[in-house]
Design a protein around this motif. Structure first.
Motif, mmCIF file in Angstrom:
data_model
loop_
_atom_site.group_PDB
_atom_site.id
_atom_site.type_symbol
_atom_site.label_atom_id
_atom_site.label_comp_id
_atom_site.label_asym_id
_atom_site.label_seq_id
_atom_site.Cartn_x
_atom_site.Cartn_y
_atom_site.Cartn_z
ATOM 1 N N SER A 102 0.832 -1.204 0.000
ATOM 2 C CA SER A 102 0.000 0.000 0.000
ATOM 3 C C SER A 102 0.868 1.257 0.000
ATOM 4 C CB SER A 102 -0.922 0.004 1.230
ATOM 5 O OG SER A 102 -0.162 -0.120 2.411
ATOM 6 N N THR A 109 1.824 1.827 -3.614
ATOM 7 C CA THR A 109 0.657 2.317 -4.352
ATOM 8 C C THR A 109 0.455 3.805 -4.090
ATOM 9 O OG1 THR A 109 -0.438 0.161 -4.280
ATOM 10 C CG2 THR A 109 -1.830 2.086 -4.656
ATOM 11 N N SER A 110 0.549 4.193 -2.821
ATOM 12 C CA SER A 110 0.399 5.602 -2.462
ATOM 13 C C SER A 110 1.470 6.452 -3.134
ATOM 14 C CB SER A 110 0.499 5.752 -0.945
ATOM 15 O OG SER A 110 0.481 7.110 -0.565
ATOM 16 N N TYR A 128 0.660 6.786 -6.884
ATOM 17 C CA TYR A 128 -0.463 7.709 -7.105
ATOM 18 C C TYR A 128 0.021 9.160 -7.046
ATOM 19 C CZ TYR A 128 -4.170 4.152 -6.610
ATOM 20 O OH TYR A 128 -5.030 3.098 -6.793
ATOM 21 N N GLN A 129 0.760 9.476 -5.994
ATOM 22 C CA GLN A 129 1.174 10.866 -5.788
ATOM 23 C C GLN A 129 2.182 11.310 -6.856
ATOM 24 O OE1 GLN A 129 1.879 11.989 -1.634
ATOM 25 N NE2 GLN A 129 0.961 10.063 -0.989
ATOM 26 N N PHE A 179 -0.545 8.917 4.406
ATOM 27 C CA PHE A 179 -0.497 9.392 3.020
ATOM 28 C C PHE A 179 0.364 10.644 2.906
ATOM 29 C CE2 PHE A 179 -2.160 11.055 -0.994
ATOM 30 C CZ PHE A 179 -2.285 9.888 -1.754
ATOM 31 N N ASN A 195 3.964 11.410 0.893
ATOM 32 C CA ASN A 195 4.163 12.595 0.056
ATOM 33 C C ASN A 195 5.454 13.320 0.435
ATOM 34 O OD1 ASN A 195 3.419 14.191 -2.065
ATOM 35 N ND2 ASN A 195 1.844 15.326 -0.958
#
Length: 492
Positions: A366, A369-370, A373-374, A422, A426
């Motif tokens: 996960s 994946t995060s 995405y970012q 999350f 970042n």
């Protein structure tokens, strides 16, 4: 443009020379020889053979390629003035690079050729060694031997082993795959009255006195699987055996899905070895990762869906297609341009997606994946201009999580904690860090330090419950200060 008549002198003495070639040699004018160092030439000299050899050209160059190229170009130039006769050892079309250069010139319209064969040295070699070539053999040039291209189950014949230096180069190349004491046979003047065979251990190949321009080295097939462990096919056979009805029950039960956690585990162990700059461990862990690849390939083959060749074809095609600056005519000025080209080609290959985030999910992680995405969102401008914005968002999410811990439900707390994680991902992106690797390192560090705490607790003869938190924390600080790191290394 006149014809270059190419004649083969055979592999042995005058008695083995075809009658037609013999008569042509006697009448040829002018006659050129690649080399005069051949039994037939010595015998024909007594019959008044007139010739000119190219032996002097060998002294002009350090490598064979320019020697052969110069001989070919000289013959082409001579043929402008009339027919030329050119004789080479053995058969003109077997292991004769000058003839190959002349054939290329003929295909380009620069000359015309007439080729008359003599006995190939291969016939004499097979007879001398008593081997049947149908079992599988390979003839290679000793001056450019690449051990990675050799199949250890073939009869291997190595030509162009003409002195101790070339024998040493061949020996070193072979020892990259074959055992140091593997028996090899030195064949000299095969087919001639002076034919000699001598078998020596590989490590002594360059110390033999029986090496000259009529030498061929023979390496017999390796029949013992334990001596072929550096062969790809051996590893493939091992995996197939493990998956066979006579193999291992555990390996037979595995599926693509059941092997997923092992692939992740091996990949992380490889990353750890790389981080520790441990070359031996890197080699070992790469083998463990390769095992997973071969297992998946064998499962695919057992199921009838794909096999290793399909995997190789797919990745080879992709590498060629995505490197047009290497395999095509595209020019690039920097590594950045390479990346841009790669992404552009990748976009052309993939069907149009509805979202930038399509294909970025990683079910195994996960965190990854995060991160994906970012990163994708940032490429289209959906991000803060610098890390300050990410820090502010982290503070905001941290406070919201604290509020939910004080008053919210478990579902609300879980939601806010996810938002907090999350924002941490970042932040990692802004600083060029891998959140996945960071978590791997944190887990490993905790394990190492906690093992030290456990050991210190046992040294006192007590259980954990007998110590206060402050005492246990002091053990932790010892580990943090570096104590116990070395002794715990083997547990990693």
């Amino acid at each position: 443009m006149h014809t270059i008549h190419i004649l083969g002198l055979g592999a042995g003495d005058l008695l083995q020379l075809p009658l037609g070639v013999y008569r042509t040699l006697k009448e040829a004018d002018p006659l050129y020889l690649r080399t005069a160092e051949h039994p037939v030439v010595k015998e024909l000299e007594t019959e008044g053979l007139r010739y000119e050899s190219f032996d002097a050209i060998y002294e002009k160059h350090d490598d064979f390629a320019p020697v052969y190229q110069e001989i070919a170009e000289t013959l082409i130039a001579l043929a402008e003035n009339g027919p030329v006769y050119y004789a080479v050892p053995g058969h003109p079309l077997v292991a004769e690079q000058t003839v190959q250069f002349l054939i290329e010139a003929e295909q380009a319209g620069r000359c015309t050729l007439s080729i008359a064969g003599g006995q190939s040295f291969l016939d004499a070699i097979f007879g001398a060694l008593r081997i049947d070539p149908i079992e599988g053999f390979r003839l290679v040039d000793g001056t450019g031997l690449d051990s990675n291209r050799l199949n250890m189950t073939d009869h291997l014949l190595i030509a162009q082993v003409y002195d101790q230096f070339s024998a040493s180069e061949v020996k070193l190349s072979l020892m990259e795959k074959y055992p140091d004491d593997y028996p090899v046979t030195i064949v000299t003047a095969a087919g001639a009255a002076s034919e000699r065979l001598r078998t020596v251990p590989l490590h002594a190949l360059d110390r033999s006195a029986e090496i000259d321009n009529l030498t061929t080295v023979y390496v017999p097939p390796v029949t013992e699987q334990t001596q072929r462990l550096k062969e790809w096919q051996t590893f493939r056979d091992i995996i197939a055996k493990l998956r066979s009805p006579e193999g291992c029950p555990w390996d037979r039960e595995q599926t693509h899905e059941s092997l997923r956690p092992y692939l992740l585990e091996e990949a992380h162990e490889l990353l750890q070895a790389i981080e520790e700059e441990d070359d031996e461990a890197i080699a070992e862990e790469l083998g463990d990762v390769l095992l997973q690849v071969f297992l998946h390939a064998q499962i695919g083959q057992d199921s009838g869906y794909f096999q290793l060749e399909d995997i190789l074809e797919a990745i080879s095609d992709k590498m060629i297609r995505r490197h047009p600056h290497v395999f095509g005519d595209v020019e690039v000025a920097s590594a950045g341009e390479v990346v841009d080209n790669w992404q552009a080609i990748k976009q052309q290959e993939k069907p149009a997606s509805e979202s930038l985030l399509d294909g970025q999910d990683r079910s195994s992680s996960s965190l990854l994946t995060s991160y994906n995405y970012q990163k994708k969102a940032a490429k289209v401008g959906f991000t803060w201009k610098d890390a300050d914005g990410a820090w502010a968002k982290f503070e905001e999410e941290l406070q919201e999580f604290k509020d939910e811990v004080a008053n919210g439900s478990k579902d609300q707390q879980l939601d806010e904690f996810g938002d907090l994680l999350f924002t941490l991902v970042n932040l990692a992106r802004f600083y060029g860090l891998s959140p996945e690797q960071a978590m791997v390192q944190a887990n490993r560090k905790f394990r190492t330090r906690f093992l030290h705490v456990e050991r210190r607790a046992k040294e006192g003869g007590h259980t954990f419950s007998d110590y206060t938190l402050d005492q246990l924390d002091s053990f932790w600080n010892e580990a943090k200060a570096g104590h116990g790191e070395d002794e715990n290394h083997e547990t990693r």
